[in-house]
Design a protein around this motif. Structure first.
Motif, PDB file in Angstrom:
ATOM      1  N   PRO A   1      53.708  11.917  63.318  1.00 39.86           N
ATOM      2  CA  PRO A   1      55.074  11.654  63.817  1.00 39.86           C
ATOM      3  C   PRO A   1      56.018  11.200  62.714  1.00 39.86           C
ATOM      4  O   PRO A   1      55.631  10.506  61.768  1.00 39.86           O
ATOM      5  N   GLU A   2      57.286  11.607  62.855  1.00 42.07           N
ATOM      6  CA  GLU A   2      58.335  11.224  61.917  1.00 42.07           C
ATOM      7  C   GLU A   2      59.467  10.553  62.697  1.00 42.07           C
ATOM      8  O   GLU A   2      59.836  10.997  63.787  1.00 42.07           O
ATOM      9  N   VAL A   3      60.019   9.479  62.097  1.00 39.95           N
ATOM     10  CA  VAL A   3      61.128   8.746  62.722  1.00 39.95           C
ATOM     11  C   VAL A   3      62.337   8.826  61.799  1.00 39.95           C
ATOM     12  O   VAL A   3      62.222   8.595  60.587  1.00 39.95           O
ATOM     13  N   PHE A   4      63.509   9.134  62.379  1.00 42.42           N
ATOM     14  CA  PHE A   4      64.726   9.193  61.588  1.00 42.42           C
ATOM     15  C   PHE A   4      65.140   7.783  61.159  1.00 42.42           C
ATOM     16  O   PHE A   4      65.005   6.820  61.926  1.00 42.42           O
ATOM     17  N   ARG A   5      65.623   7.696  59.960  1.00 40.69           N
ATOM     18  CA  ARG A   5      66.061   6.417  59.410  1.00 40.69           C
ATOM     19  C   ARG A   5      67.193   5.835  60.275  1.00 40.69           C
ATOM     20  O   ARG A   5      68.060   6.563  60.769  1.00 40.69           O
ATOM     21  N   ASP A   6      67.163   4.519  60.477  1.00 37.20           N
ATOM     22  CA  ASP A   6      68.134   3.745  61.272  1.00 37.20           C
ATOM     23  C   ASP A   6      67.972   3.925  62.775  1.00 37.20           C
ATOM     24  O   ASP A   6      68.785   3.399  63.553  1.00 37.20           O
ATOM     25  N   TYR A   7      66.973   4.672  63.192  1.00 39.35           N
ATOM     26  CA  TYR A   7      66.712   4.820  64.624  1.00 39.35           C
ATOM     27  C   TYR A   7      65.704   3.762  65.070  1.00 39.35           C
ATOM     28  O   TYR A   7      64.830   3.342  64.302  1.00 39.35           O
ATOM     29  N   SER A   8      65.774   3.370  66.323  1.00 43.88           N
ATOM     30  CA  SER A   8      64.803   2.435  66.882  1.00 43.88           C
ATOM     31  C   SER A   8      63.562   3.201  67.350  1.00 43.88           C
ATOM     32  O   SER A   8      63.639   4.379  67.714  1.00 43.88           O
ATOM     33  N   PHE A   9      62.429   2.528  67.323  1.00 42.33           N
ATOM     34  CA  PHE A   9      61.192   3.123  67.845  1.00 42.33           C
ATOM     35  C   PHE A   9      60.293   1.995  68.339  1.00 42.33           C
ATOM     36  O   PHE A   9      60.465   0.820  67.979  1.00 42.33           O
ATOM     37  N   THR A  10      59.317   2.366  69.172  1.00 48.70           N
ATOM     38  CA  THR A  10      58.388   1.395  69.790  1.00 48.70           C
ATOM     39  C   THR A  10      56.957   1.874  69.615  1.00 48.70           C
ATOM     40  O   THR A  10      56.655   3.043  69.884  1.00 48.70           O
TER      41      THR A  10
ATOM     42  N   ALA B   1      53.939  -3.862  73.832  1.00 44.56           N
ATOM     43  CA  ALA B   1      54.899  -2.965  73.167  1.00 44.56           C
ATOM     44  C   ALA B   1      55.562  -3.709  72.008  1.00 44.56           C
ATOM     45  O   ALA B   1      56.054  -4.838  72.173  1.00 44.56           O
ATOM     46  N   PHE B   2      55.612  -3.074  70.837  1.00 39.29           N
ATOM     47  CA  PHE B   2      56.218  -3.635  69.637  1.00 39.29           C
ATOM     48  C   PHE B   2      57.456  -2.809  69.280  1.00 39.29           C
ATOM     49  O   PHE B   2      57.348  -1.628  68.927  1.00 39.29           O
ATOM     50  N   LEU B   3      58.662  -3.445  69.383  1.00 41.45           N
ATOM     51  CA  LEU B   3      59.935  -2.752  69.183  1.00 41.45           C
ATOM     52  C   LEU B   3      60.419  -2.934  67.747  1.00 41.45           C
ATOM     53  O   LEU B   3      60.424  -4.044  67.209  1.00 41.45           O
ATOM     54  N   PHE B   4      60.871  -1.820  67.145  1.00 41.54           N
ATOM     55  CA  PHE B   4      61.483  -1.818  65.817  1.00 41.54           C
ATOM     56  C   PHE B   4      62.916  -1.309  65.991  1.00 41.54           C
ATOM     57  O   PHE B   4      63.118  -0.114  66.250  1.00 41.54           O
ATOM     58  N   PRO B   5      63.956  -2.193  65.861  1.00 43.78           N
ATOM     59  CA  PRO B   5      65.335  -1.790  66.184  1.00 43.78           C
ATOM     60  C   PRO B   5      65.908  -0.706  65.285  1.00 43.78           C
ATOM     61  O   PRO B   5      66.672   0.146  65.750  1.00 43.78           O
ATOM     62  N   ALA B   6      65.577  -0.726  64.000  1.00 41.49           N
ATOM     63  CA  ALA B   6      66.148   0.263  63.071  1.00 41.49           C
ATOM     64  C   ALA B   6      65.108   0.618  62.019  1.00 41.49           C
ATOM     65  O   ALA B   6      64.662  -0.248  61.257  1.00 41.49           O
ATOM     66  N   ALA B   7      64.732   1.880  61.971  1.00 41.77           N
ATOM     67  CA  ALA B   7      63.701   2.314  61.033  1.00 41.77           C
ATOM     68  C   ALA B   7      64.247   2.369  59.619  1.00 41.77           C
ATOM     69  O   ALA B   7      65.373   2.822  59.390  1.00 41.77           O
ATOM     70  N   ASP B   8      63.439   1.888  58.654  1.00 38.23           N
ATOM     71  CA  ASP B   8      63.782   2.059  57.250  1.00 38.23           C
ATOM     72  C   ASP B   8      62.509   2.408  56.484  1.00 38.23           C
ATOM     73  O   ASP B   8      61.430   2.499  57.052  1.00 38.23           O
ATOM     74  N   ASP B   9      62.663   2.587  55.173  1.00 38.62           N
ATOM     75  CA  ASP B   9      61.528   3.055  54.373  1.00 38.62           C
ATOM     76  C   ASP B   9      60.350   2.078  54.365  1.00 38.62           C
ATOM     77  O   ASP B   9      59.208   2.482  54.154  1.00 38.62           O
ATOM     78  N   SER B  10      60.600   0.819  54.605  1.00 37.46           N
ATOM     79  CA  SER B  10      59.504  -0.154  54.609  1.00 37.46           C
ATOM     80  C   SER B  10      58.590   0.006  55.814  1.00 37.46           C
ATOM     81  O   SER B  10      57.488  -0.544  55.838  1.00 37.46           O
ATOM     82  N   HIS B  11      59.035   0.741  56.807  1.00 33.75           N
ATOM     83  CA  HIS B  11      58.222   0.959  58.005  1.00 33.75           C
ATOM     84  C   HIS B  11      57.274   2.148  57.855  1.00 33.75           C
ATOM     85  O   HIS B  11      56.472   2.415  58.754  1.00 33.75           O
ATOM     86  N   GLN B  12      57.390   2.887  56.786  1.00 30.69           N
ATOM     87  CA  GLN B  12      56.541   4.058  56.613  1.00 30.69           C
ATOM     88  C   GLN B  12      55.128   3.626  56.203  1.00 30.69           C
ATOM     89  O   GLN B  12      54.946   2.788  55.328  1.00 30.69           O
TER      90      GLN B  12
END
Length: 559
Positions: free
Chosen positions: A402-411, A446-457
């Protein structure tokens, strides 16, 4: 000797040489009594039998015969401590008897192991692997039997095991019945379910070439030997062997009960190159379970034996219980032993293990009835699940996950099957000490991440922890590999577009709802005015009618 001569003559073994009498069969057993004979007839049946059929006679009337023609068949007595199986359905099954001091005696022992004593019996009879064993009152109590102390596994044959030299008396539960495979075996393996495949042909054992053997063939072999499904199949895995190589190709369908029931065909290439003798590892039999503990890896130990599940007992010693528990956890694939305690009420046949055996049937079995055993294994908790979701459409499926767009939230959601109440989840991030923890609610978190950035990869894993049976247990999920990528449009633009779309949708909905309402109100106002004008005209006409012609003309003149 007259009757003996007839026996030797009928068997074409020459003349009678010697005859002896002795308690070769237990007294009180039925035998066939014959009339006296002068030795002139051609068969023993011409002698005639006493009236009344089989009857009872004491053991001294049974006879052991030696005929002169030793070339036709050797009639020398068996070697001391030779083994045979009697009253079985095949030549490789039955009750174990030992030849001792000129007579066949039953075998009595308190220690009995499939991997040692039973394996020796099968090997000495040139049969295959041990498949099953049982004990019980197979012969009368109180009779003399050869008493076996135990075998240690490194003896060449069972006659080199520790025997108590003088036959004694033991209770019937210690007599043993054995079933060996007849035509296939696994040799040089670590246990009863692994080794080089060998097939019996023309009274000799032959290895099988890897090219002539596939998984369906392996399924039949594993099933015939009382093992589980095939786990590994490879040429040369357990050596080459010293005998010949089977010259046929097996074509099993996987459902045959015996390996030699499978179809065969001529091998295309009669040469089996070195290193290609097929080795087979079967999984251990599914004959052990843990019950009453809320998990397949916790509970009271039971073993499937002689058609039913029976409680397994153990001596009330810590090391004995620990060794049995280690084998049980290993066989079930439940990790290592955590706890081994006496059962509360149930009792069962005693099992003694060294702790290194691959399965419970490789341990020593005793017929003492002892308290049951409750085992807790380390892999008590089932493996949790890990999943990824988002609410803004910012997750896509890439080549590596899976890939998440930068600045998007994910759970990231962790969940597990219902086993025990409570517990908590840790979300770990590979390559760092960063972790998050939440209590398990309805067996998930459930663990929420409000805004994805490179440190979440990176790689994420869920760890479920719970405290049960007075011990802490944990179980890890598989890895979730997450990649952070640039979005097609900046996130703030997409957010504004989304807001505008929401507003536009709300305005359109309101317009479509209120427009018919205003139209209906105008129609209602026109209708009311028309009714008012019509009413006034009616009043005017009514007044004129009441005034008469003179007044009407006056009114018109005034107008």
């Amino acid at each position: 000797m007259r009757e003996v001569k007839v026996v030797c003559r009928e068997l074409d073994f020459g003349d009678a040489v010697a005859v002896s009498e002795g308690p070769l069969i237990e007294e009180g057993r039925r035998g066939v009594a014959i009339k006296s004979r002068r030795g002139h007839g051609s068969t023993i049946t011409e002698s005639g039998f006493r009236e009344g059929g089989p009857g009872y006679c004491d053991g001294r009337n049974y006879h052991y015969v030696i005929c002169s023609d030793l070339q036709a068949q050797s009639v020398s007595p068996p070697a001391e401590f030779s083994v045979r199986l009697v009253n079985g359905t095949t030549s490789c099954s039955g009750t174990v008897e030992i030849f001792y001091r000129g007579e066949w005696l039953g075998l009595c022992t308190s220690w009995w192991s499939m991997m040692k004593e039973v394996k020796f019996v099968c090997r000495e009879l040139d049969c295959g692997n041990p498949v099953a064993e049982s004990g019980g009152p197979l012969v009368e109590d109180g009779k003399r039997r050869v008493i076996l102390d135990r075998c240690y596994g490194n003896e060449y044959s069972i006659r080199h095991c520790d025997f108590i030299r003088e036959p004694g008396v033991c209770i019937g539960r210690n007599y043993h019945q054995v079933t060996c495979s007849e035509s296939v075996r696994l040799v040089d393996g670590a246990g009863l379910c692994s080794g080089r495949v060998e097939v019996k042909s023309n009274q000799s054992w032959a290895s099988v070439c890897e090219a002539d053997f596939d998984r369906q063939d392996a399924e039949v072999v594993c099933g015939e030997l009382g093992c589980g499904a095939p786990a590994a199949l490879q040429g040369g895995l357990y050596g080459e062997g010293e005998g010949q190589t089977w010259d046929k190709e097996f074509q099993c369908k996987g459902k045959e009960s015996l390996f030699l029931d499978c179809d065969t065909s001529d091998r295309e290439n009669n040469i089996c190159l070195p290193g290609n003798a097929v080795g087979l590892t079967c999984s251990e039999p599914d004959d052990v379970r843990l019950v009453g503990g809320g998990s397949r890896c916790a509970g009271g130990v039971e073993r499937y034996d002689q058609g039913e599940w029976r409680t397994v007992g153990a001596e009330d010693r810590d090391q004995t219980r620990t060794n049995v528990a280690a084998v049980v956890c290993r066989q079930l694939g439940c990790g290592s032993n955590v706890s081994a305690l006496p059962g509360n009420t149930t009792r069962g046949n005693s099992i003694i293990c060294y702790g290194s055996e691959p399965s419970l049937r490789d341990c020593y079995r005793m017929y003492d009835i002892l308290p049951g055993l409750t085992v807790i294994c380390s892999d008590l908790l089932v493996q949790p699940d890990i999943s990824l979701t988002d609410s803004m459409g910012g997750v896509s499926r890439g080549h590596q996950g899976p890939e998440v767009f930068r600045d998007y939230s994910f759970t990231i959601t962790c969940s597990t099957q219902p086993q025990y109440p409570g517990g908590s989840f840790l979300l770990t991030f590979t390559g760092s000490n960063r972790t998050q923890a939440q209590p398990a609610v309805n067996h998930s978190a459930a663990f929420l991440f409000p805004a994805a950035d490179d440190s979440h990869q990176g790689n994420y894993r869920c760890v479920y922890e719970n405290y049960v049976f007075s011990h802490n247990f944990s179980s890890e999920s598989g890895l979730l590999t997450l990649t952070i990528t640039a979005s097609p449009l900046p996130a703030f633009i997409i957010r504004h577009v989304v807001v505008l779309l929401i507003l536009l949708t709300a305005i359109t909905t309101s317009y479509l709802y209120y427009k018919p309402t205003r139209r209906q109100k105008r129609v209602n106002r026109v209708s009311s005015m028309d009714r008012y004008v019509n009413a006034m005209e009616m009043v005017s006409l009514s007044s004129r009618a009441e005034a008469g012609p003179g007044e009407e003309r006056a009114a018109q003149g005034t107008e």
